[in-house]
Scaffold this active site. Structure first.
Site, mmCIF file in Angstrom:
data_model
loop_
_atom_site.group_PDB
_atom_site.id
_atom_site.type_symbol
_atom_site.label_atom_id
_atom_site.label_comp_id
_atom_site.label_asym_id
_atom_site.label_seq_id
_atom_site.Cartn_x
_atom_site.Cartn_y
_atom_site.Cartn_z
ATOM 1 N N LYS A 194 2.992 -1.901 6.921
ATOM 2 C CA LYS A 194 2.314 -1.612 5.655
ATOM 3 C C LYS A 194 1.208 -2.646 5.490
ATOM 4 C CE LYS A 194 2.882 -1.136 0.704
ATOM 5 N NZ LYS A 194 3.803 -1.011 -0.421
ATOM 6 N N LYS A 247 1.508 2.725 7.094
ATOM 7 C CA LYS A 247 0.878 2.976 5.802
ATOM 8 C C LYS A 247 -0.294 2.040 5.606
ATOM 9 C CE LYS A 247 2.053 2.683 0.932
ATOM 10 N NZ LYS A 247 3.042 2.341 -0.051
HETATM 11 C C1 PBG Z 1 4.344 -0.953 -3.517
HETATM 12 C C2 PBG Z 1 3.851 0.415 -3.161
HETATM 13 C C3 PBG Z 1 2.500 0.765 -2.956
HETATM 14 C C4 PBG Z 1 2.471 2.116 -2.651
HETATM 15 C C5 PBG Z 1 3.779 2.560 -2.648
HETATM 16 N N1 PBG Z 1 4.628 1.504 -2.956
HETATM 17 C C6 PBG Z 1 1.251 0.035 -3.040
HETATM 18 C C7 PBG Z 1 1.179 -1.375 -3.281
HETATM 19 O O1 PBG Z 1 1.498 -2.152 -2.393
HETATM 20 O O2 PBG Z 1 0.780 -1.734 -4.381
HETATM 21 C C8 PBG Z 1 1.195 2.859 -2.394
HETATM 22 C C9 PBG Z 1 1.235 4.334 -2.266
HETATM 23 C C10 PBG Z 1 -0.086 4.992 -2.380
HETATM 24 O O3 PBG Z 1 -1.159 4.351 -2.476
HETATM 25 O O4 PBG Z 1 -0.093 6.231 -2.375
HETATM 26 N N2 PBG Z 1 5.700 -1.181 -3.421
#
Ligand code: PBG
Length: 323
Positions: A194, A247
């Site tokens: 991520k 991601k």
């Molecule tokens: C954080 C989280 C994020 C997303 C899902 N869970 C983003 C972040 O790190 O702030 C992003 C999903 C998206 O952008 O569609 N736990």
């Protein structure tokens, strides 16, 4: 000329016969947002067509998605600011909107797959995925909070959790905690690679979960790094992950392909909010054909090696009724 690649492109039937990748609604997992209250849905302004629903309306939304053939969903909560604190205690409180939703959804739709989110940020007054102390995001102190959250979700009926926080060791910690609590059947979809990405902006609008200070670079990965994704993948495998996720998806297709080649676990990819927003914004301006751009993006994610695609396009795709 002995080789004429155009011979296999000359009719729709031939093109279809030699087609290497085909999208199906079964590849997709549809992210949904739930909020407290009744009989309300609000569109997320940076994600046209995507709503936050109160639980009653969310159940109808899931029902209509199931009728369209969507079998798999991911759920995220929007928590009122007044219930956030530095330890994210709301996340494991009995009867909170999230565990209540998990319970209702799993009762009503026992056949679907629901990925439930384990991370502090929706409940954190700091807007971070870990406990904050003197400006630092603490790692090991965060793990027990995640474990309480995971167990609360398993108790509510979750069969698949998605730790989305990027704390070191959380997959192993959660695996152990779930097993000890008698939930050895609950799976873990690890957010393996991520990245610290600008493409999460609209999601943070949806949850009102943006960090109150700083950024997430001390825990999420540097977009410049590829080899490091292999370290994360190796750790998640050893720690007991059932899926590995990359991601965002589109700017990271090489990482999807890399993990696919280096692991036997199923690979998931999260086509995130900003990737959705870009297509929608350009389409609304008449600058691109939104439907074709959607299909081409989703296809590229599958072609790169993702077996599961988390995408806000899932419902729109399902509505196309492609053969
Ligand atoms: C954080 C989280 C994020 C997303 C899902 N869970 C983003 C972040 O790190 O702030 C992003 C999903 C998206 O952008 O569609 N736990």
């Amino acid at each position: 000329m002995l080789q004429r690649p155009r011979r296999n492109r000359q009719s729709a039937v031939i093109r279809s016969m030699v087609e290497e990748t085909r999208l199906s609604v079964k590849d997709m997992m549809f992210p949904l947002f739930v909020m407290e209250g009744q009989n309300t849905q609000t569109e997320i302004s940076s994600m046209p067509g995507i709503y936050r629903f109160t639980l009653d309306l969310l159940l109808s939304e899931i029902e209509s998605c199931v009728k369209l053939g969507i079998q798999s969903f991911a759920l995220f909560p929007q928590i009122p600011e007044s219930k956030k604190d530095s330890m994210a205690t709301e996340s494991y409180k009995k009867g909170n909107i999230y565990t209540e939703s998990i319970y209702e959804i799993s009762q009503r739709f026992p056949e679907i797959s629901l990925l439930t989110d384990v991370a502090m940020d929706p409940y954190s007054s700091d807007g971070h995925d870990g406990i904050v102390k003197e400006g630092q995001i603490l790692n090991d102190e965060t793990l027990p909070v995640l474990a309480k959250m995971a167990i609360a979700q398993a108790q509510a009926g979750s069969k698949l959790i998605g730790p989305s926080d990027m704390m070191d060791g959380r997959v192993g910690h959660l695996r152990q905690a779930l097993d000890d609590a008698g939930y050895s059947q609950v799976g873990i979809m690890a957010y393996t690679a991520k990245y610290a990405s600008a493409f999460y902006g609209p999601f943070r609008d949806a949850l009102e979960s943006a960090p109150k200070f700083g950024d997430k670079k001390s825990y999420q990965m540097n977009p410049a790094n590829r080899r490091e994704a292999l370290i994360e993948a190796e750790l998640d495998e050893i720690e007991g992950a059932d899926f590995l996720m990359v991601k965002p998806a589109l700017a990271y297709l090489d990482i999807i392909a890399l993990l696919k080649e280096n692991s036997h676990l199923p690979i998931a990819a999260y086509n995130v909010s900003g990737e959705y927003a870009m297509v929608k914004a350009a389409a609304q301006n008449g600058w691109i054909d939104g439907e074709k751009a959607m299909l081409e993006s989703l296809l590229s994610i599958k072609r790169a090696g993702a077996q599961v695609i988390l995408t806000y396009f899932a419902k729109e795709f399902a509505q196309l009724k492609l053969a």
